[in-house]
Design a protein around this motif. Structure first.
Motif, PDB file in Angstrom:
ATOM      1  N   ALA A 228      51.536 -58.722 -10.958  1.00 37.44           N
ATOM      2  CA  ALA A 228      49.859 -59.926 -11.075  1.00 37.44           C
ATOM      3  C   ALA A 228      48.967 -59.986 -10.119  1.00 37.44           C
ATOM      4  N   ILE A 229      49.507 -59.412  -9.672  1.00 37.30           N
ATOM      5  CA  ILE A 229      48.023 -59.556  -8.538  1.00 37.30           C
ATOM      6  C   ILE A 229      47.839 -58.002  -9.077  1.00 37.30           C
ATOM      7  N   ASN A 230      48.795 -56.817  -9.082  1.00 35.30           N
ATOM      8  CA  ASN A 230      47.820 -55.169  -9.598  1.00 35.30           C
ATOM      9  C   ASN A 230      46.649 -55.924 -11.008  1.00 35.30           C
ATOM     10  N   ARG A 231      47.532 -56.851 -12.317  1.00 41.22           N
ATOM     11  CA  ARG A 231      46.756 -57.111 -12.986  1.00 41.22           C
ATOM     12  C   ARG A 231      45.404 -57.112 -12.914  1.00 41.22           C
ATOM     13  N   ASP A 232      45.533 -58.387 -11.921  1.00 37.66           N
ATOM     14  CA  ASP A 232      44.239 -58.831 -11.859  1.00 37.66           C
ATOM     15  C   ASP A 232      42.974 -58.124 -10.963  1.00 37.66           C
ATOM     16  N   ILE A 233      43.690 -56.739 -10.002  1.00 37.93           N
ATOM     17  CA  ILE A 233      42.549 -56.483  -9.786  1.00 37.93           C
ATOM     18  C   ILE A 233      42.190 -55.825 -10.758  1.00 37.93           C
ATOM     19  N   ARG A 234      43.076 -55.332 -11.762  1.00 38.11           N
ATOM     20  CA  ARG A 234      42.528 -54.003 -13.006  1.00 38.11           C
ATOM     21  C   ARG A 234      41.229 -54.919 -13.925  1.00 38.11           C
ATOM     22  N   THR A 235      40.718 -56.241 -13.697  1.00 37.06           N
ATOM     23  CA  THR A 235      40.075 -56.800 -14.195  1.00 37.06           C
ATOM     24  C   THR A 235      38.571 -56.553 -14.112  1.00 37.06           C
ATOM     25  N   MET A 236      38.801 -55.874 -12.413  1.00 32.79           N
ATOM     26  CA  MET A 236      37.093 -55.454 -11.750  1.00 32.79           C
ATOM     27  C   MET A 236      36.890 -54.205 -11.949  1.00 32.79           C
ATOM     28  N   SER A 237      37.349 -53.850 -13.169  1.00 35.45           N
ATOM     29  CA  SER A 237      37.787 -52.259 -13.836  1.00 35.45           C
ATOM     30  C   SER A 237      37.690 -50.744 -12.361  1.00 35.45           C
ATOM     31  N   VAL A 238      39.048 -51.881 -11.734  1.00 37.38           N
ATOM     32  CA  VAL A 238      39.583 -50.330 -11.446  1.00 37.38           C
ATOM     33  C   VAL A 238      40.498 -49.818 -11.790  1.00 37.38           C
ATOM     34  N   LEU A 263      31.170 -52.595   1.633  1.00 36.88           N
ATOM     35  CA  LEU A 263      31.555 -52.093  -0.038  1.00 36.88           C
ATOM     36  C   LEU A 263      32.601 -50.871   0.159  1.00 36.88           C
ATOM     37  N   ILE A 264      33.441 -50.522  -0.432  1.00 40.58           N
ATOM     38  CA  ILE A 264      34.233 -49.788  -0.732  1.00 40.58           C
ATOM     39  C   ILE A 264      34.079 -48.784  -2.577  1.00 40.58           C
ATOM     40  N   ARG A 265      33.680 -47.509  -2.252  1.00 44.23           N
ATOM     41  CA  ARG A 265      33.877 -46.783  -3.600  1.00 44.23           C
ATOM     42  C   ARG A 265      35.595 -46.473  -4.454  1.00 44.23           C
ATOM     43  N   VAL A 266      35.208 -46.723  -5.853  1.00 40.82           N
ATOM     44  CA  VAL A 266      36.702 -46.510  -6.333  1.00 40.82           C
ATOM     45  C   VAL A 266      35.735 -45.551  -7.236  1.00 40.82           C
ATOM     46  N   ASN A 267      36.628 -44.347  -6.749  1.00 40.36           N
ATOM     47  CA  ASN A 267      36.765 -42.849  -8.273  1.00 40.36           C
ATOM     48  C   ASN A 267      36.366 -43.492  -9.495  1.00 40.36           C
ATOM     49  N   GLY A 268      35.887 -43.309 -10.877  1.00 38.79           N
ATOM     50  CA  GLY A 268      36.530 -43.548 -12.093  1.00 38.79           C
ATOM     51  C   GLY A 268      37.246 -41.651 -12.502  1.00 38.79           C
ATOM     52  N   ARG A 269      36.502 -42.342 -13.988  1.00 39.31           N
ATOM     53  CA  ARG A 269      37.147 -40.728 -14.434  1.00 39.31           C
ATOM     54  C   ARG A 269      36.011 -39.981 -14.413  1.00 39.31           C
ATOM     55  N   THR A 270      35.230 -39.788 -13.960  1.00 41.91           N
ATOM     56  CA  THR A 270      33.831 -38.943 -13.671  1.00 41.91           C
ATOM     57  C   THR A 270      33.245 -39.787 -12.695  1.00 41.91           C
ATOM     58  N   ALA A 274      31.960 -43.605 -11.354  1.00 41.34           N
ATOM     59  CA  ALA A 274      32.667 -44.208  -9.351  1.00 41.34           C
ATOM     60  C   ALA A 274      31.575 -45.512  -9.785  1.00 41.34           C
ATOM     61  N   LYS A 275      32.284 -46.615  -8.708  1.00 40.09           N
ATOM     62  CA  LYS A 275      32.027 -48.018  -8.302  1.00 40.09           C
ATOM     63  C   LYS A 275      31.694 -48.330  -7.432  1.00 40.09           C
ATOM     64  N   ASP A 276      30.983 -49.420  -6.702  1.00 42.68           N
ATOM     65  CA  ASP A 276      30.957 -49.883  -5.368  1.00 42.68           C
ATOM     66  C   ASP A 276      31.814 -51.128  -5.436  1.00 42.68           C
ATOM     67  N   ILE A 277      32.619 -51.257  -4.158  1.00 43.49           N
ATOM     68  CA  ILE A 277      33.509 -52.883  -4.279  1.00 43.49           C
ATOM     69  C   ILE A 277      33.010 -53.710  -3.544  1.00 43.49           C
ATOM     70  N   LEU A 278      32.843 -54.971  -3.776  1.00 39.35           N
ATOM     71  CA  LEU A 278      32.829 -55.970  -2.180  1.00 39.35           C
ATOM     72  C   LEU A 278      34.335 -56.282  -2.187  1.00 39.35           C
ATOM     73  N   LEU A 279      34.960 -55.600  -0.706  1.00 35.54           N
ATOM     74  CA  LEU A 279      36.219 -56.409   0.320  1.00 35.54           C
ATOM     75  C   LEU A 279      36.659 -57.906  -0.032  1.00 35.54           C
ATOM     76  N   ARG A 280      34.836 -58.981   0.245  1.00 31.47           N
ATOM     77  CA  ARG A 280      35.462 -59.473   0.295  1.00 31.47           C
ATOM     78  C   ARG A 280      34.936 -59.998  -1.593  1.00 31.47           C
ATOM     79  N   ASN A 281      34.703 -59.224  -2.856  1.00 28.60           N
ATOM     80  CA  ASN A 281      35.432 -60.105  -3.834  1.00 28.60           C
ATOM     81  C   ASN A 281      36.808 -59.640  -3.952  1.00 28.60           C
TER      82      ASN A 281
END
Length: 402
Positions: A228-238, A263-270, A274-281
Motif C-alpha cells: 500500500a505504501i509502494n502504491r502511494d509512492i507510485r502516485t508521485m510518478s515514480v 532533492l533526489i533524482r529518480v530516473n525515468g525511461r529516458t 527523470a525527475k527530482d523529488i523532495l525527500l520531505r514530500n
C-alpha cells in the motif's frame, strides 16, 4: 543417498518469497544454513492469485538454496497470513477422574481430546489449538493445573483458523515445483517464535500476535502493508521498478524528520523523463499510509482486550520494519514502547548475522516451528533441476526424423 536432518521453511509474502534451510545443533538451537529471498508477483494480501508467477519465484529461491548446499529439497514447512486467518475462542471442561488425589496429566489430556473434537466450519481448517488458561473448580486460573485439588477442570482454547482455499493454493504452488508441504502455520505465531524474548512473551507484547503470560492470546491481519505504501509512492510518478529502493534508501515514516530542501533524482525511461523529488514530500506520502497501518495495529490491540497489559509494547519485524523512523511513528500513534526485531530467539550464535534482516524473521520462525515436528526429506547430492526448469527434449522436424 545420505539424508541430512535439515528443516526447510517457505515464507510467501506479497512482494517476496523467502526460503530458509536450517539444522538443529546439538545444543538444540537452530543453525541457519541458507536463506534466500526472491521477488514474487501474483500474491495479493497473502492470497495466491497467479499460480504460475508464484511457482516460478518459489522455484528460483529453492534452486538457489539447493545450489548453495548441494542438496535436493522435497519437503518443506510453510507459513500463511491474510485476512482469511482468524482466531476464535472455545471453552470446555472435564470432570477430574480422581478428585481426592488432585488433577493429573490424564485429566489435562482428556480436556485436550475434547478440544480436538471441535470442528471448524466447512470452508475453514484449524491450524492450531492454543490453551489460554486452566481453571479448577471456577477458581483463579493457573498455568499448570496438575496437582491442584478440585472436581472440574476447565480451559479456554484459542483456535487459529484459516480458509481452505488459500491453503490449497499454497500447497498447489509447492507441489508444482516438487515440494510436499508438511504443514502450514500462521505467520504471526511463527514470527513471534523467532523475535520475541521470554520476558516479552511473559509480560506482554504485540506484533499483531498478542502474547501475554507466555501464551498467544490474539492474532490479526492488517488489511494493508508495504504494498500500500509502494502504491502511494507510485502516485508521485515514480517508475515501479524504483519504488522499493527509493523507499528503503531515502524514505522516512515521519515527515518532520526528513530534510526540507533535499532533492533526489529518480530516473525515468529516458533522461528527459527523470525527475527530482523532495525527500520531505516522499516522507509525507509514506507517513500518511504508515499512520493508517499503525492505527489499525492499535485498534487490533484494543480489540484483543490486552491494551493496558502489554508491559513490553510493540515489536516490529518483517521487511517493512526497516523503513526509517517507522518505530518512532508507531510510538507517536500508539503511545507504547516499540522496538524493531530480527530473528534472535532459538538461533545459534553463528547464524544470527545471516538471519539479521527483519525480512527473514518469519521464515526463521517457520524453521523453528517446523523443527519441533521433525526434519524434511533432503537428499545430499548435487541438486537436480527443479520441475519445469529442465530443458525440453529436442523436437523432430516437421515430417519426422529421417
Amino acid at each position: 543417498m545420505e539424508r541430512k536432518n535439515y528443516t526447510v521453511a517457505v515464507d510467501l509474502g506479497s512482494s517476496n518469497v523467502v526460503v530458509a534451510v536450517g539444522e538443529k545443533a546439538a545444543e538444540g538451537q537452530m543453525e541457519v544454513a541458507s536463506i534466500v529471498s526472491k521477488p514474487v508477483e501474483g500474491v495479493n494480501a497473502g492470497k495466491i492469485e497467479n499460480i504460475e508467477l508464484v511457482s516460478r519465484a518459489i522455484r528460483e529461491a529453492m534452486s538457489e538454496a539447493e545450489e548453495q548446499l548441494g542438496i535436493r529439497i522435497t519437503e518443506a514447512y510453510a507459513g500463511i497470513s491474510g485476512d482469511f486467518v482468524r482466531c476464535a475462542r472455545h471453552m470446555d471442561h472435564v470432570f477430574v477422574y480422581d478428585p481426592q488425589n488432585g488433577v493429573n496429566q490424564k485429566d489435562v489430556d482428556a480436556l485436550f481430546d475434547r478440544m480436538r473434537n471441535v470442528q471448524a466450519p466447512d470452508d475453514e481448517t484449524i491450524m492450531e489449538r492454543v490453551p489460554q488458561n486452566y481453571v479448577v473448580d471456577d477458581n483463579q486460573e493457573v498455568k499448570n493445573p496438575v496437582g491442584s485439588f478440585g472436581k472440574k477442570l476447565s480451559s479456554t482454547f484459542n483456535f487459529i483458523l484459516c480458509l481452505k482455499t488459500p491453503m490449497q493454493r499454497l500447497d498447489m504452488a509447492l507441489k508444482r515445483v516438487g515440494i510436499k508441504m508438511l504443514s502450514v502455520t500462521s505467520n504471526a505465531i511463527a514470527t513471534a517464535e523467532a523475535v520475541l524474548l521470554p520476558d516479552e512473551k511473559e509480560e506482554g507484547v504485540a506484533d499483531v500476535a498478542v502474547y501475554y503470560r507466555n501464551v498467544v492470546r490474539y492474532i490479526a491481519t492488517i488489511p494493508m502493508g508495504a504494498t500500500a505504501i509502494n502504491r502511494d509512492i507510485r502516485t508521485m510518478s515514480v517508475p515501479e521498478k524504483h519504488v522499493e529502493s527509493l523507499k528503503q534508501k531515502y524514505g522516512s515514516a515521519v515527515a518532520e524528520l526528513a530534510p526540507e530542501d533535499k532533492l533526489i533524482r529518480v530516473n525515468g525511461r529516458t533522461a528527459r523523463e527523470a525527475k527530482d523529488i523532495l525527500l520531505r514530500n516522499l516522507a509525507t506520502v509514506i507517513e500518511a499510509r504508515a499512520t493508517d497501518i499503525a492505527e489499525f495495529v492499535l485498534q487490533e490491540i484494543k480489540d484483543s482486550g490486552y491494551i493496558g497489559k502489554l508491559a513490553y509494547g510493540i515489536v516490529l519485524t518483517g521487511g517493512s520494519a526497516k523503513l526509517k523512523d517507522l518505530d518512532e511513528l508507531f510510538r507517536r500513534v500508539t503511545g507504547m514502547d516499540v522496538r524493531v526485531a530480527s530473528a534472535e530467539t532459538g538461533i545459534a550464535e553463528e547464524s544470527k548475522e545471516k538471519a539479521a534482516d527483519p525480512a527473514y524473521a518469519t521464515a526463521v520462525g517457520i524453521l523453528l516451528k517446523g523443527a519441533e515436528q521433525g526434519g524434511c526429506a533432503v537428499v545430499e547430492r548435487p541438486a537436480a533441476p527443479r520441475p519445469e526448469m529442465r530443458q525440453p527434449a529436442p523436437q523432430p522436424p516437421v515430417g519426422g526424423y529421417k
